[in-house]
Scaffold this motif. Structure first.
Motif, PDB file in Angstrom:
ATOM      1  N   GLU A   3       0.817  -1.209   0.000  1.00  0.00           N
ATOM      2  CA  GLU A   3       0.000   0.000   0.000  1.00  0.00           C
ATOM      3  C   GLU A   3       0.852   1.262   0.000  1.00  0.00           C
ATOM      4  O   GLU A   3       0.336   2.356  -0.192  1.00  0.00           O
ATOM      5  CB  GLU A   3      -0.961  -0.005   1.190  1.00  0.00           C
ATOM      6  CG  GLU A   3      -0.282   0.008   2.533  1.00  0.00           C
ATOM      7  CD  GLU A   3      -1.267  -0.115   3.686  1.00  0.00           C
ATOM      8  OE1 GLU A   3      -1.129   0.655   4.635  1.00  0.00           O
ATOM      9  OE2 GLU A   3      -2.140  -0.986   3.612  1.00  0.00           O
ATOM     10  N   SER A   4       2.156   1.123   0.210  1.00  0.00           N
ATOM     11  CA  SER A   4       3.061   2.271   0.141  1.00  0.00           C
ATOM     12  C   SER A   4       3.484   2.588  -1.290  1.00  0.00           C
ATOM     13  O   SER A   4       4.225   3.527  -1.522  1.00  0.00           O
ATOM     14  CB  SER A   4       4.305   2.026   0.997  1.00  0.00           C
ATOM     15  OG  SER A   4       3.951   1.962   2.366  1.00  0.00           O
ATOM     16  N   SER A   6       2.125   3.757  -4.871  1.00  0.00           N
ATOM     17  CA  SER A   6       0.942   4.294  -5.542  1.00  0.00           C
ATOM     18  C   SER A   6       0.943   3.839  -6.992  1.00  0.00           C
ATOM     19  O   SER A   6       1.984   3.499  -7.554  1.00  0.00           O
ATOM     20  CB  SER A   6       0.890   5.816  -5.452  1.00  0.00           C
ATOM     21  OG  SER A   6       1.835   6.394  -6.301  1.00  0.00           O
ATOM     22  N   ALA A  38       0.312  11.549  -7.428  1.00  0.00           N
ATOM     23  CA  ALA A  38      -0.628  10.549  -6.904  1.00  0.00           C
ATOM     24  C   ALA A  38      -0.118   9.993  -5.581  1.00  0.00           C
ATOM     25  O   ALA A  38      -0.896   9.789  -4.638  1.00  0.00           O
ATOM     26  CB  ALA A  38      -0.841   9.428  -7.919  1.00  0.00           C
ATOM     27  N   PHE A  39       1.191   9.744  -5.501  1.00  0.00           N
ATOM     28  CA  PHE A  39       1.785   9.239  -4.263  1.00  0.00           C
ATOM     29  C   PHE A  39       1.517  10.210  -3.119  1.00  0.00           C
ATOM     30  O   PHE A  39       1.105   9.808  -2.031  1.00  0.00           O
ATOM     31  CB  PHE A  39       3.295   9.031  -4.461  1.00  0.00           C
ATOM     32  CG  PHE A  39       3.999   8.498  -3.259  1.00  0.00           C
ATOM     33  CD1 PHE A  39       4.028   7.135  -3.001  1.00  0.00           C
ATOM     34  CD2 PHE A  39       4.641   9.350  -2.374  1.00  0.00           C
ATOM     35  CE1 PHE A  39       4.679   6.630  -1.879  1.00  0.00           C
ATOM     36  CE2 PHE A  39       5.295   8.862  -1.258  1.00  0.00           C
ATOM     37  CZ  PHE A  39       5.313   7.499  -1.012  1.00  0.00           C
ATOM     38  N   ASP A  41      -0.847  12.464  -2.958  1.00  0.00           N
ATOM     39  CA  ASP A  41      -2.287  12.467  -2.688  1.00  0.00           C
ATOM     40  C   ASP A  41      -2.676  11.302  -1.775  1.00  0.00           C
ATOM     41  O   ASP A  41      -3.543  11.436  -0.919  1.00  0.00           O
ATOM     42  CB  ASP A  41      -3.093  12.353  -3.990  1.00  0.00           C
ATOM     43  CG  ASP A  41      -3.099  13.629  -4.812  1.00  0.00           C
ATOM     44  OD1 ASP A  41      -2.706  14.696  -4.286  1.00  0.00           O
ATOM     45  OD2 ASP A  41      -3.499  13.556  -6.000  1.00  0.00           O
ATOM     46  N   GLU A  42      -2.030  10.163  -1.972  1.00  0.00           N
ATOM     47  CA  GLU A  42      -2.348   8.962  -1.195  1.00  0.00           C
ATOM     48  C   GLU A  42      -1.691   8.946   0.189  1.00  0.00           C
ATOM     49  O   GLU A  42      -2.030   8.108   1.022  1.00  0.00           O
ATOM     50  CB  GLU A  42      -1.929   7.716  -1.972  1.00  0.00           C
ATOM     51  CG  GLU A  42      -2.761   7.502  -3.227  1.00  0.00           C
ATOM     52  CD  GLU A  42      -2.241   6.371  -4.095  1.00  0.00           C
ATOM     53  OE1 GLU A  42      -1.448   5.539  -3.600  1.00  0.00           O
ATOM     54  OE2 GLU A  42      -2.629   6.325  -5.281  1.00  0.00           O
ATOM     55  N   HIS A  43      -0.752   9.858   0.415  1.00  0.00           N
ATOM     56  CA  HIS A  43      -0.052   9.917   1.704  1.00  0.00           C
ATOM     57  C   HIS A  43      -0.085  11.356   2.245  1.00  0.00           C
ATOM     58  O   HIS A  43       0.955  12.015   2.359  1.00  0.00           O
ATOM     59  CB  HIS A  43       1.388   9.409   1.545  1.00  0.00           C
ATOM     60  CG  HIS A  43       1.442   7.998   1.069  1.00  0.00           C
ATOM     61  ND1 HIS A  43       1.579   7.665  -0.251  1.00  0.00           N
ATOM     62  CD2 HIS A  43       1.291   6.825   1.731  1.00  0.00           C
ATOM     63  CE1 HIS A  43       1.542   6.352  -0.383  1.00  0.00           C
ATOM     64  NE2 HIS A  43       1.363   5.825   0.802  1.00  0.00           N
TER      65      HIS A  43
END
Length: 144
Positions: A3-4, A6, A38-39, A41-43
């Motif tokens: 999940e780390s 993206s 995106a990375f 945004d996800e973190h």
């Protein structure tokens, strides 16, 4: 896949191509930048800690291996993750894979943290370091 890491999907469009009919090498930089956004945004915790510390990511080196041509209509996945955190720099790994599993390109991007007030590179420490270390994955995790 971790999940780390993206993942962004994109389709190769005509404007991505060069005169030879395949994706222009400079476009891969844009694809990878899309992956980094995106990375982040996800973190969101990472961005929050950076802002709190008055820091920003600054790219200082990028090494790309082009492995296969991407053509118009190809569906690509851009995978992005942190693979190493040092005292003053860290490495973000990108892998671009065609829908059929073919590795199109991969890159290691080295970044430092810029102290926004002093306008110079700063040590990776404190909560920013903790968050980054919690996101580290092996390159092997990209192939899973």
């Amino acid at each position: 896949m971790s999940e780390s890491i993206s993942q962004v999907s994109m389709r190769v469009r005509g404007y991505h191509l060069d005169g030879y009919g395949h994706v222009n090498n400079a476009r891969y930089l844009e694809f990878m930048e899309e992956g980094r956004w995106a990375f982040f945004d996800e973190h969101p915790r990472l961005i929050k800690q950076l802002h709190k510390a008055g820091r920003a990511f600054v790219v200082v080196n990028l090494n790309i291996d082009y492995r296969a041509a991407a053509l118009q209509g190809d569906d690509l996945r851009v995978l992005t993750g942190i693979v190493d955190v040092g005292e003053r720099s860290a490495i973000c790994h990108h892998r671009i894979v065609r829908e059929d599993g073919t590795l199109v390109a991969q890159a290691d991007l080295t970044f430092v943290l810029l102290d926004m007030q002093a306008n110079k590179a700063a040590a990776i420490e404190g909560e920013v370091r903790e968050v980054l270390l919690g996101l580290v994955v092996s390159k092997e995790a990209f192939a899973a």
